[in-house]
Design a protein around this motif. Structure first.
Motif, PDB file in Angstrom:
ATOM      1  N   THR A 122      50.889 -52.864 -92.363  1.00  0.00           N
ATOM      2  CA  THR A 122      50.280 -53.171 -93.666  1.00  0.00           C
ATOM      3  C   THR A 122      50.113 -54.668 -93.873  1.00  0.00           C
ATOM      4  O   THR A 122      49.172 -55.107 -94.558  1.00  0.00           O
ATOM      5  CB  THR A 122      51.146 -52.586 -94.794  1.00  0.00           C
ATOM      6  OG1 THR A 122      52.493 -53.056 -94.660  1.00  0.00           O
ATOM      7  CG2 THR A 122      51.122 -51.060 -94.754  1.00  0.00           C
ATOM      8  N   THR A 123      50.987 -55.467 -93.272  1.00  0.00           N
ATOM      9  CA  THR A 123      50.823 -56.922 -93.350  1.00  0.00           C
ATOM     10  C   THR A 123      49.620 -57.359 -92.535  1.00  0.00           C
ATOM     11  O   THR A 123      48.871 -58.267 -92.925  1.00  0.00           O
ATOM     12  CB  THR A 123      52.093 -57.619 -92.855  1.00  0.00           C
ATOM     13  OG1 THR A 123      53.210 -57.211 -93.653  1.00  0.00           O
ATOM     14  CG2 THR A 123      51.951 -59.130 -92.936  1.00  0.00           C
ATOM     15  N   GLN A 129      45.601 -48.131 -97.182  1.00  0.00           N
ATOM     16  CA  GLN A 129      44.795 -47.451 -96.180  1.00  0.00           C
ATOM     17  C   GLN A 129      45.530 -46.212 -95.690  1.00  0.00           C
ATOM     18  O   GLN A 129      46.754 -46.093 -95.796  1.00  0.00           O
ATOM     19  CB  GLN A 129      44.504 -48.386 -95.000  1.00  0.00           C
ATOM     20  CG  GLN A 129      43.809 -49.672 -95.384  1.00  0.00           C
ATOM     21  CD  GLN A 129      43.435 -50.494 -94.167  1.00  0.00           C
ATOM     22  OE1 GLN A 129      42.762 -50.004 -93.258  1.00  0.00           O
ATOM     23  NE2 GLN A 129      43.885 -51.741 -94.132  1.00  0.00           N
ATOM     24  N   THR A 130      44.765 -45.305 -95.110  1.00  0.00           N
ATOM     25  CA  THR A 130      45.366 -44.108 -94.550  1.00  0.00           C
ATOM     26  C   THR A 130      46.083 -44.450 -93.240  1.00  0.00           C
ATOM     27  O   THR A 130      45.851 -45.509 -92.633  1.00  0.00           O
ATOM     28  CB  THR A 130      44.308 -43.033 -94.284  1.00  0.00           C
ATOM     29  OG1 THR A 130      43.382 -43.532 -93.293  1.00  0.00           O
ATOM     30  CG2 THR A 130      43.556 -42.691 -95.558  1.00  0.00           C
ATOM     31  N   ALA A 131      46.936 -43.532 -92.810  1.00  0.00           N
ATOM     32  CA  ALA A 131      47.657 -43.746 -91.561  1.00  0.00           C
ATOM     33  C   ALA A 131      46.705 -43.790 -90.374  1.00  0.00           C
ATOM     34  O   ALA A 131      46.850 -44.615 -89.467  1.00  0.00           O
ATOM     35  CB  ALA A 131      48.699 -42.634 -91.368  1.00  0.00           C
ATOM     36  N   ALA A 132      45.699 -42.910 -90.379  1.00  0.00           N
ATOM     37  CA  ALA A 132      44.739 -42.886 -89.276  1.00  0.00           C
ATOM     38  C   ALA A 132      43.961 -44.193 -89.202  1.00  0.00           C
ATOM     39  O   ALA A 132      43.676 -44.712 -88.110  1.00  0.00           O
ATOM     40  CB  ALA A 132      43.792 -41.701 -89.439  1.00  0.00           C
ATOM     41  N   ALA A 133      43.623 -44.764 -90.340  1.00  0.00           N
ATOM     42  CA  ALA A 133      42.881 -46.029 -90.351  1.00  0.00           C
ATOM     43  C   ALA A 133      43.738 -47.172 -89.829  1.00  0.00           C
ATOM     44  O   ALA A 133      43.256 -48.028 -89.071  1.00  0.00           O
ATOM     45  CB  ALA A 133      42.406 -46.325 -91.767  1.00  0.00           C
ATOM     46  N   LEU A 134      45.005 -47.191 -90.216  1.00  0.00           N
ATOM     47  CA  LEU A 134      45.900 -48.240 -89.730  1.00  0.00           C
ATOM     48  C   LEU A 134      46.097 -48.136 -88.215  1.00  0.00           C
ATOM     49  O   LEU A 134      46.049 -49.151 -87.499  1.00  0.00           O
ATOM     50  CB  LEU A 134      47.254 -48.139 -90.437  1.00  0.00           C
ATOM     51  CG  LEU A 134      47.312 -48.578 -91.894  1.00  0.00           C
ATOM     52  CD1 LEU A 134      48.682 -48.272 -92.485  1.00  0.00           C
ATOM     53  CD2 LEU A 134      47.003 -50.068 -92.021  1.00  0.00           C
ATOM     54  N   ILE A 138      44.881 -50.737 -84.514  1.00  0.00           N
ATOM     55  CA  ILE A 138      45.802 -51.309 -83.513  1.00  0.00           C
ATOM     56  C   ILE A 138      45.099 -51.497 -82.185  1.00  0.00           C
ATOM     57  O   ILE A 138      45.314 -52.485 -81.474  1.00  0.00           O
ATOM     58  CB  ILE A 138      47.046 -50.411 -83.349  1.00  0.00           C
ATOM     59  CG1 ILE A 138      47.830 -50.337 -84.653  1.00  0.00           C
ATOM     60  CG2 ILE A 138      47.939 -50.932 -82.237  1.00  0.00           C
ATOM     61  CD1 ILE A 138      49.023 -49.397 -84.585  1.00  0.00           C
ATOM     62  N   GLY A 139      44.247 -50.545 -81.819  1.00  0.00           N
ATOM     63  CA  GLY A 139      43.567 -50.608 -80.533  1.00  0.00           C
ATOM     64  C   GLY A 139      44.403 -50.090 -79.388  1.00  0.00           C
ATOM     65  O   GLY A 139      44.120 -50.398 -78.225  1.00  0.00           O
ATOM     66  N   ASN A 140      45.436 -49.298 -79.679  1.00  0.00           N
ATOM     67  CA  ASN A 140      46.311 -48.722 -78.657  1.00  0.00           C
ATOM     68  C   ASN A 140      46.128 -47.210 -78.715  1.00  0.00           C
ATOM     69  O   ASN A 140      46.712 -46.523 -79.559  1.00  0.00           O
ATOM     70  CB  ASN A 140      47.766 -49.111 -78.926  1.00  0.00           C
ATOM     71  CG  ASN A 140      48.690 -48.719 -77.789  1.00  0.00           C
ATOM     72  OD1 ASN A 140      48.488 -47.717 -77.115  1.00  0.00           O
ATOM     73  ND2 ASN A 140      49.709 -49.527 -77.582  1.00  0.00           N
ATOM     74  N   GLY A 154      49.421 -32.568 -91.541  1.00  0.00           N
ATOM     75  CA  GLY A 154      50.004 -32.861 -92.838  1.00  0.00           C
ATOM     76  C   GLY A 154      49.322 -34.032 -93.518  1.00  0.00           C
ATOM     77  O   GLY A 154      48.189 -34.425 -93.174  1.00  0.00           O
ATOM     78  N   PRO A 155      50.016 -34.637 -94.483  1.00  0.00           N
ATOM     79  CA  PRO A 155      49.447 -35.776 -95.228  1.00  0.00           C
ATOM     80  C   PRO A 155      49.134 -36.949 -94.302  1.00  0.00           C
ATOM     81  O   PRO A 155      49.833 -37.196 -93.314  1.00  0.00           O
ATOM     82  CB  PRO A 155      50.552 -36.126 -96.221  1.00  0.00           C
ATOM     83  CG  PRO A 155      51.385 -34.890 -96.327  1.00  0.00           C
ATOM     84  CD  PRO A 155      51.332 -34.246 -94.979  1.00  0.00           C
ATOM     85  N   ASP A 156      48.066 -37.669 -94.653  1.00  0.00           N
ATOM     86  CA  ASP A 156      47.625 -38.815 -93.850  1.00  0.00           C
ATOM     87  C   ASP A 156      47.905 -40.105 -94.624  1.00  0.00           C
ATOM     88  O   ASP A 156      46.997 -40.897 -94.876  1.00  0.00           O
ATOM     89  CB  ASP A 156      46.136 -38.678 -93.528  1.00  0.00           C
ATOM     90  CG  ASP A 156      45.663 -39.751 -92.547  1.00  0.00           C
ATOM     91  OD1 ASP A 156      46.526 -40.343 -91.864  1.00  0.00           O
ATOM     92  OD2 ASP A 156      44.451 -40.015 -92.496  1.00  0.00           O
ATOM     93  N   ASP A 157      49.160 -40.274 -95.008  1.00  0.00           N
ATOM     94  CA  ASP A 157      49.506 -41.463 -95.775  1.00  0.00           C
ATOM     95  C   ASP A 157      50.571 -42.263 -95.042  1.00  0.00           C
ATOM     96  O   ASP A 157      51.012 -41.901 -93.947  1.00  0.00           O
ATOM     97  CB  ASP A 157      49.988 -41.087 -97.171  1.00  0.00           C
ATOM     98  CG  ASP A 157      51.146 -40.082 -97.144  1.00  0.00           C
ATOM     99  OD1 ASP A 157      51.660 -39.804 -96.044  1.00  0.00           O
ATOM    100  OD2 ASP A 157      51.529 -39.579 -98.208  1.00  0.00           O
TER     101      ASP A 157
END
Length: 336
Positions: A122-123, A129-134, A138-140, A154-157
């Motif tokens: 997040t920093t 943002q959603t977990a998938a977006a974060l 990363i690019g990994n 499940g939830p995407d948070d």
């Protein structure tokens, strides 16, 4: 009832217990000096974050010396080429605050690591943002697919991402712990082999002496009883200095045993062939001692206790019984 065979095995088991305690104290001193557990932990973090290329920077003489001298570059977290996600997470204040300057923590709770991981993302990429977006930023690909698979449908948070990181961290660290135990056992073998050769702790020769010398055998049995009564030593302060002092104490205890140089095995050796034969049997005895030490002190402590129980400490005291009361029945006198 006492048996010569059992006393010989008991004397050998007590010797192996003393050697394994010395080797364990030496291994822990080395691990504390070179921060081996912290290095293994960082290896695990690199593994779980799919960054195997960073492992090579932790190996070698220079990084080991830097960790020994408590320099900041020993874990390669502050160099420009180490600006990876793993390095950034391990530099997080939540983790760096768990160790002193120049050191890394040897244990990180999964909840703390997961929180530091999410905070780092997040920093880097911003909140909300959603977990998938974060993960996509990363690019990994390997790490992204792993964490998304754990999250499932499940939830995407961020909370779901943190829980997935916690699960993945615990899974990887369990495997790393098993690898570290196997590596520690190999280090115990090497340390045991060193002490066996340096102090001439020849298992074959010692067993022969115990079999031939009844007085020595009885003395070893008495020492085994005292050692088992005292119990295994507990490390009150798990520092390199404490382990070094424990190793020195165990070395002094070992000097009381019938070991050391010069070795009677090499007495009368006057040729290359006889020297080769004597050296071969000495190597077999040293390797046997080193293998016994690699089994660990708890194994031999339990073995000594089992042998003492099997041997017995003397005749059992007679059981207390309560005598049955004597009942006198008076018969009537018959008169004619």
């Amino acid at each position: 009832m006492s048996s010569s065979y059992l006393d010989v095995v008991l004397g050998l088991s007590y010797t192996f217990l003393a050697v394994s305690l010395l080797c364990a104290a030496t291994r822990e001193a080395i691990a504390s000096l070179f921060q081996t557990r912290a290095k293994v932990l960082l290896d695990g973090v690199l593994t779980m974050l799919h960054e195997p290329a960073g492992k090579s920077s932790l190996r070698g003489i220079l990084p080991s010396l830097q960790r020994l001298l408590r320099l900041d570059g020993g874990f390669r977290l502050d160099q420009p080429e180490a600006a990876s996600l793993a390095a950034e997470v391990m530099r997080h204040p939540l983790i760096r605050g768990m160790a002193q300057r120049g050191r890394m923590p040897s244990y990180i709770p999964s909840a703390i690591f997961a929180r530091a991981f999410v905070s780092t993302l997040t920093t880097r990429y911003g909140k909300g943002q959603t977990a998938a977006a974060l993960l996509a930023k990363i690019g990994n690909e390997g790490l992204t697919r792993t964490l998304l698979a754990i999250m499932g449908e499940g939830p995407d948070d961020v909370a779901a991402l943190e829980n997935a990181v916690r699960i993945w961290y615990d899974t990887v660290m369990e495997r790393i712990s098993g690898w570290y135990k196997r590596r520690s056992q190999f280090v115990l073998f090497l340390v045991g082999l060193f002490y066996a050769a340096a102090m001439n702790i020849d298992a074959l020769q010692l067993s022969s002496r115990l079999w031939a010398d009844a007085e020595l055998r009885d003395g070893m049995v008495a020492q085994a009883q005292l050692a088992h009564t005292a119990g295994l030593p507990v490390d009150a302060a798990p520092t390199a200095l404490a382990h070094t002092r424990a190793a020195r104490a165990q070395a002094q205890q070992l000097q009381k045993l019938p070991i050391g140089w010069p070795s009677p095995r090499f007495d009368g050796v006057d040729g290359v062939w006889t020297f080769t034969v004597a050296l071969t049997f000495a190597l077999i005895g040293w390797v046997a001692t080193a293998f016994a030490a690699s089994l660990g002190s708890p194994f031999w402590f339990d073995g000594v206790g089992w042998l003492l129980a099997l041997r017995g400490t003397g005749a059992k005291p007679p059981a207390e019984t309560t005598a049955a009361p004597t009942i006198t029945i008076a018969l009537p006198t018959l008169r004619k």
